[in-house]
Design an enzyme around this catalytic site. Structure first.
Site, mmCIF file in Angstrom:
data_model
loop_
_atom_site.group_PDB
_atom_site.id
_atom_site.type_symbol
_atom_site.label_atom_id
_atom_site.label_comp_id
_atom_site.label_asym_id
_atom_site.label_seq_id
_atom_site.Cartn_x
_atom_site.Cartn_y
_atom_site.Cartn_z
ATOM 1 C CE LYS A 16 9.289 5.721 11.265
ATOM 2 N NZ LYS A 16 10.048 6.105 12.484
ATOM 3 C CG ASP A 71 11.725 6.946 19.677
ATOM 4 O OD1 ASP A 71 12.465 7.239 18.719
ATOM 5 O OD2 ASP A 71 12.140 6.389 20.706
ATOM 6 N NE ARG A 184 5.929 3.184 12.911
ATOM 7 C CZ ARG A 184 6.931 2.397 12.519
ATOM 8 N NH1 ARG A 184 6.781 1.591 11.501
ATOM 9 N NH2 ARG A 184 8.087 2.420 13.134
#
Length: 198
Positions: A16, A71, A184
């Site tokens: 990530k 999140d 994202r």
């Protein structure tokens, strides 16, 4: 416009960190909260927004630096937005394969038209742990849930998520394509605008 040279990412996930750093560009250096502590905050929020803010505040408190938290999860229309904030632990923490199996079972026999879903990402940036005005950026990626897994790339629910604009599953996209289309990527594009990052 806010000038930042480094941010702490509220995640211990190296993948990530790498993905978000690539999307953010190199004007802002992302560091992992793991450099400062291995402690994970309890995600007690009832929404992506609440949990992102909670994680960002925790990372800022541990590091003393501005912090960024993400999140994200999958919201399935037929399931009233579930698995939602519980996406990663939908099958009681048994991992991706178990999560996917549970989702397929929950939607068994449902026609394609009723299998709409979206990946959701909320990014929260705090300048300090008690920042009263966190920057929030949301990204949605609309698609539907397939009847069976397809593709070998990505992770999580990617093999079950049909991407209409590419006519394939998310797990059949290259990492570069996914990083241009995903929830994202959409949230990060908004954050880059807010930060004035080229």
């Amino acid at each position: 416009m806010i000038t930042l040279t480094q941010l702490v990412l509220a995640s211990h996930n190296a993948g990530k960190l790498k993905e978000l750093q690539a999307m953010l560009g190199h004007q802002v250096h992302l560091r992992s909260v793991g450099e400062f502590s291995q402690a994970e905050p309890e995600e007690t929020g009832l929404s992506f927004v609440e949990n992102a803010i909670l994680k960002a505040r925790n990372a800022s408190r541990l590091s003393g630096l501005p912090a960024l938290a993400d999140d994200s999860g999958l919201a399935v229309d037929h399931l009233g937005g579930a698995p939602g904030i519980y996406s990663a632990r939908y099958a009681d923490g048994q991992g991706d394969a178990a999560n996917n199996a549970k989702l397929l079972a929950a939607l068994e026999g449902l026609p394609e038209a009723e299998r709409g879903a979206q990946f959701v990402c909320v990014l929260a940036l705090v300048r300090h742990a008690d920042d009263p005005l966190p920057i929030l950026c949301e990204g949605l990626w609309h698609g539907r849930i397939l009847q069976a897994a397809s593709g070998a790339n990505g992770f999580g629910y990617d093999p079950l998520f049909w991407v209409p604009e590419r006519n394939c599953s998310s797990a059949e996209l290259s990492p570069t394509e996914k990083n241009q289309l995903s929830h994202r990527a959409r949230a990060m594009a908004l954050l880059r605008q807010r930060l004035g990052v080229e």
